[in-house]
Design an enzyme around this catalytic site. Structure first.
Site, PDB file in Angstrom:
ATOM      1  N   LYS A 199      48.577  37.854  41.396  1.00  0.00           N
ATOM      2  CA  LYS A 199      47.415  37.598  42.248  1.00  0.00           C
ATOM      3  C   LYS A 199      47.026  36.122  42.155  1.00  0.00           C
ATOM      4  O   LYS A 199      46.826  35.598  41.060  1.00  0.00           O
ATOM      5  CB  LYS A 199      46.252  38.488  41.830  1.00  0.00           C
ATOM      6  CG  LYS A 199      46.596  39.982  41.899  1.00  0.00           C
ATOM      7  CD  LYS A 199      45.502  40.854  41.322  1.00  0.00           C
ATOM      8  CE  LYS A 199      45.320  40.649  39.831  1.00  0.00           C
ATOM      9  NZ  LYS A 199      44.440  41.664  39.214  1.00  0.00           N
ATOM     10  N   THR A 237      32.845  38.841  43.889  1.00  0.00           N
ATOM     11  CA  THR A 237      34.241  39.215  43.629  1.00  0.00           C
ATOM     12  C   THR A 237      34.385  40.076  42.373  1.00  0.00           C
ATOM     13  O   THR A 237      35.493  40.264  41.877  1.00  0.00           O
ATOM     14  CB  THR A 237      35.109  37.956  43.474  1.00  0.00           C
ATOM     15  OG1 THR A 237      34.570  37.140  42.419  1.00  0.00           O
ATOM     16  CG2 THR A 237      35.146  37.148  44.758  1.00  0.00           C
ATOM     17  N   GLY A 249      35.125  42.933  40.090  1.00  0.00           N
ATOM     18  CA  GLY A 249      35.910  44.157  40.209  1.00  0.00           C
ATOM     19  C   GLY A 249      37.084  44.072  41.162  1.00  0.00           C
ATOM     20  O   GLY A 249      37.700  45.093  41.477  1.00  0.00           O
ATOM     21  N   THR A 250      37.427  42.858  41.592  1.00  0.00           N
ATOM     22  CA  THR A 250      38.523  42.704  42.556  1.00  0.00           C
ATOM     23  C   THR A 250      39.836  43.276  42.013  1.00  0.00           C
ATOM     24  O   THR A 250      40.538  44.022  42.702  1.00  0.00           O
ATOM     25  CB  THR A 250      38.717  41.222  42.917  1.00  0.00           C
ATOM     26  OG1 THR A 250      37.483  40.705  43.400  1.00  0.00           O
ATOM     27  CG2 THR A 250      39.778  41.053  43.981  1.00  0.00           C
ATOM     28  N   GLY A 251      40.176  42.909  40.787  1.00  0.00           N
ATOM     29  CA  GLY A 251      41.436  43.372  40.210  1.00  0.00           C
ATOM     30  C   GLY A 251      41.476  44.872  39.998  1.00  0.00           C
ATOM     31  O   GLY A 251      42.502  45.525  40.245  1.00  0.00           O
ATOM     32  N   CYS A 252      40.355  45.428  39.536  1.00  0.00           N
ATOM     33  CA  CYS A 252      40.284  46.884  39.344  1.00  0.00           C
ATOM     34  C   CYS A 252      40.484  47.604  40.669  1.00  0.00           C
ATOM     35  O   CYS A 252      41.236  48.583  40.759  1.00  0.00           O
ATOM     36  CB  CYS A 252      38.932  47.267  38.756  1.00  0.00           C
ATOM     37  SG  CYS A 252      38.527  46.488  37.186  1.00  0.00           S
TER      38      CYS A 252
END
Length: 269
Positions: free
Chosen positions: A182, A213, A215-218
């Site tokens: 990412k 942003t 919690g984007t990865g979760c």
């Protein structure tokens, strides 16, 4: 025990991650995302955090035997079609989760190697980094690191999309089935890079300038797991998840005084 006809009605996905009291990341974000994609969400809580959009105030890791009992309870009764891991906190918990995944043959597994929260607070014990590399990567159908996490896992500097592709190749050498790098931490346009044994794919999009942003990865890894649970191919799951997260960022509700959450109720393609 469910009959086959009952269990086939709805895909089941499992998230193994920490709880976010602010609701924007972790278990809460994962379950909302599963629901958005029409997938029945189950969960194993690995840690309880006291946090909001401003930062993390406290972290309490769940005892390993309780984490294992949660995995056993879900896997022995519900037909898990895909799963993801998020915050695992300690090396012991990484080992516990890896053993449980192997024991129950749970797959496909999406590994989000959560190390640091969006706020900058550390969520993974340094001793657990090697355990993620050694125990979880070989079980992963897909690993989804951001740039700092990719640097920790591979030991190389990552500053360009080409370097992201090289880091992805190293993650495959470490045993991962595929790697989605990412690019949100790099300057300029956002480039996400998927590396598989078949080659490299890149997605480039205009950066959205926003503080919301959290919690984007979760959310991204949960969306991939949900789509895999629905029977999508890995490539299609990654592309669908990336588009969903972009819409979720663009329509973020603007909550909190810090890095606010995404809109987990954004439309799904």
């Amino acid at each position: 025990m469910n009959t086959p006809s009952e269990s086939s009605r709805l895909p089941v996905a499992l998230t193994v991650a920490g709880s976010d009291s602010g609701g924007g990341a972790g278990i809460q974000a994962d379950l909302k995302t599963f629901h958005a994609f029409g997938v029945f969400g189950t969960s194993v809580v690995t840690a309880v955090t006291a946090q909001n959009t401003m930062g993390v105030r406290a972290v309490h890791a769940i005892p390993p035997e309780v984490v294992r009992a949660q995995v056993d309870a879900v896997a022995e009764d519900l037909p898990v079609s895909a799963l993801k891991t998020g915050m695992l906190a300690t090396a012991t918990l990484v080992e516990t989760v890896a053993e449980a995944v192997e024991a129950h043959g749970l797959a496909p597994l999406v590994v989000d190697p959560v190390m640091v929260a969006t706020s900058g607070d550390r969520l993974l014990d340094p001793g657990a980094e090697a355990a993620v590399r050694r125990r979880l990567l070989p079980l992963a159908a897909l690993v989804t690191p951001n740039v700092p996490e990719a640097e920790v896992l591979t030991g190389m500097e990552v500053r360009t999309p080409d370097a992201m592709a090289e880091a992805g190749a190293r993650l495959l050498e470490l045993g991962a089935g595929a790697a989605l790098l990412k690019g949100g931490h790099l300057e300029g346009e956002v480039v996400d890079v998927l590396v598989t044994p078949q080659g490299v794919q890149r997605w480039e999009r205009t950066r959205i300038h926003t503080r919301h942003t959290h919690g984007t990865g979760c959310t991204l890894s949960a969306a991939v797991a949900a789509l895999l649970a629905r029977g999508e191919s890995l490539d299609a799951a990654v592309e669908g998840a990336l588009h969903f997260v972009e819409r979720a960022i663009r329509s973020a509700p603007g909550l909190g005084g810090g890095r606010g959450p995404l809109n987990h109720f954004a439309p799904v393609d």
